[in-house]
Structures are given as C-alpha cells and as structure tokens.
Design a protein around this motif. Structure first.
Motif, PDB file in Angstrom:
ATOM      1  N   ILE A 121       0.850  -1.209   0.000  1.00  0.00           N
ATOM      2  CA  ILE A 121       0.000   0.000   0.000  1.00  0.00           C
ATOM      3  C   ILE A 121       0.878   1.249   0.000  1.00  0.00           C
ATOM      4  CG2 ILE A 121      -1.629   1.327   1.428  1.00  0.00           C
ATOM      5  CD1 ILE A 121      -2.913  -1.373   2.171  1.00  0.00           C
ATOM      6  N   ASP A 122       1.946   1.229   0.804  1.00  0.00           N
ATOM      7  CA  ASP A 122       2.861   2.375   0.837  1.00  0.00           C
ATOM      8  C   ASP A 122       3.493   2.600  -0.537  1.00  0.00           C
ATOM      9  OD1 ASP A 122       2.297   2.849   3.493  1.00  0.00           O
ATOM     10  OD2 ASP A 122       4.097   1.817   4.251  1.00  0.00           O
ATOM     11  N   ALA A 123       3.849   1.508  -1.206  1.00  0.00           N
ATOM     12  CA  ALA A 123       4.469   1.637  -2.539  1.00  0.00           C
ATOM     13  C   ALA A 123       3.451   2.189  -3.538  1.00  0.00           C
ATOM     14  CB  ALA A 123       5.003   0.278  -3.006  1.00  0.00           C
ATOM     15  N   LEU A 124       2.211   1.700  -3.470  1.00  0.00           N
ATOM     16  CA  LEU A 124       1.184   2.212  -4.372  1.00  0.00           C
ATOM     17  C   LEU A 124       0.866   3.696  -4.076  1.00  0.00           C
ATOM     18  CD1 LEU A 124      -1.300  -0.816  -4.531  1.00  0.00           C
ATOM     19  CD2 LEU A 124       0.157   0.042  -6.371  1.00  0.00           C
ATOM     20  N   THR A 125       0.851   4.029  -2.804  1.00  0.00           N
ATOM     21  CA  THR A 125       0.601   5.407  -2.425  1.00  0.00           C
ATOM     22  C   THR A 125       1.718   6.312  -2.948  1.00  0.00           C
ATOM     23  OG1 THR A 125      -0.535   4.656  -0.410  1.00  0.00           O
ATOM     24  CG2 THR A 125       0.154   6.932  -0.452  1.00  0.00           C
ATOM     25  N   ALA A 126       2.916   5.851  -2.858  1.00  0.00           N
ATOM     26  CA  ALA A 126       4.055   6.625  -3.360  1.00  0.00           C
ATOM     27  C   ALA A 126       3.941   6.784  -4.871  1.00  0.00           C
ATOM     28  CB  ALA A 126       5.376   5.943  -2.988  1.00  0.00           C
ATOM     29  N   LEU A 127       3.515   5.781  -5.580  1.00  0.00           N
ATOM     30  CA  LEU A 127       3.357   5.886  -7.035  1.00  0.00           C
ATOM     31  C   LEU A 127       2.260   6.875  -7.381  1.00  0.00           C
ATOM     32  CD1 LEU A 127       3.664   2.175  -8.228  1.00  0.00           C
ATOM     33  CD2 LEU A 127       5.247   4.036  -8.707  1.00  0.00           C
ATOM     34  N   ALA A 130       3.542  10.314  -6.789  1.00  0.00           N
ATOM     35  CA  ALA A 130       4.556  10.653  -7.810  1.00  0.00           C
ATOM     36  C   ALA A 130       3.867  10.983  -9.121  1.00  0.00           C
ATOM     37  CB  ALA A 130       5.530   9.492  -7.983  1.00  0.00           C
ATOM     38  N   ALA A 131       2.756  10.354  -9.401  1.00  0.00           N
ATOM     39  CA  ALA A 131       2.068  10.607 -10.655  1.00  0.00           C
ATOM     40  C   ALA A 131       1.301  11.915 -10.581  1.00  0.00           C
ATOM     41  CB  ALA A 131       1.099   9.470 -10.946  1.00  0.00           C
ATOM     42  N   LEU A 132       1.028  12.458  -9.470  1.00  0.00           N
ATOM     43  CA  LEU A 132       0.288  13.714  -9.353  1.00  0.00           C
ATOM     44  C   LEU A 132       1.209  14.820  -9.506  1.00  0.00           C
ATOM     45  CD1 LEU A 132      -1.926  13.079  -6.258  1.00  0.00           C
ATOM     46  CD2 LEU A 132      -2.683  13.187  -8.581  1.00  0.00           C
TER      47      LEU A 132
END
Length: 132
Positions: A121-127, A130-132
């Motif tokens: 979840i942390d990795a997905l949140t970071a992605l 980063a995409a925003l």
C-alpha cells in the motif's frame, strides 16, 4: 504282616466246599482287614495333626511376609496411580504448549502478511503521489 495263603489254599478233591472251611478263612480275612482299617484311621489322625501343625507353621512364618508383600503392592499401586495421573497432566500441558505454539506461529504469519500488505500500500501510495 505274614502271608497266610498256605492256610487258605484249596486242593482239588481234598478241601471240602463247606461252611466249616470258608467261615474260619473269611473270619480271619475280616479280622486282618479290620486291623488294617483301624491302623489306617490312627494314621489318618496323625497325618491330619501333622498337616494342621505344618499349615500353622506356614501361616506363622509366611503370613507376616505375605501381609508385608500385600501392603507393598497396595503402596506401589497407589504410587502408580499417582504417576499415571501426573503423566496425564503432563500430556495436557504438552498439548496446551503445542496449541500456544500453533497460535503464536499463526499470529506471526498474519503479522508478516499485514506487514507485506502495508508495504505494498505504501508503494502504491508513493506511485500515486509521484504521478500527481
């Protein structure tokens, strides 16, 4: 006891078959048998006395030992029962320890799965950031 057969022997053509011959022979045989039976009764009384004496001696000598052995067997049975009860308790403790270990292993596995999900979840949140 001497044999009296010669006095009883019959001879063909000489010895008459009459009461005068057989009554004394049978009376002598009866007297000898009665004497043997009387001796047998006396001997049986002696044998009975000896048997009673022997059994009394056996009871006197072996009775206390047999009682001690019976007491020892009862004590050993009591100890055995206590040991069996204690071992059953150890078996229950071992089972409880196995259950606790299984619970601990299951909790550790679930914690690892939760930690892995948290990292994902942390990795997905970071992605997403980063995409925003």
């Amino acid at each position: 006891m001497p044999a009296r057969f010669p006095a009883y022997r019959m001879q063909d053509g000489v010895t008459p078959l009459s009461a005068d011959y057989f009554n004394p022979v049978l009376a002598d045989l009866d007297a000898r048998i009665a004497e043997l039976e009387a001796r047998r009764a006396d001997l049986q009384g002696v044998i009975d006395d000896l048997t009673r004496f022997g059994l009394a001696r056996i009871d006197t000598l072996i009775g206390p030992s047999m009682q001690a052995m019976s007491d020892m067997m009862a004590d050993l049975q009591t100890r055995r029962d206590a040991l069996v009860a204690a071992l059953e308790g150890v078996g229950e403790l071992a089972t409880q320890a196995q259950v606790q270990a299984a619970i601990a292993a299951e909790q550790a596995e679930r914690q690892a799965v939760i930690a892995a999900e948290a990292q994902r979840i942390d990795a997905l949140t970071a992605l997403v950031y980063a995409a925003l």
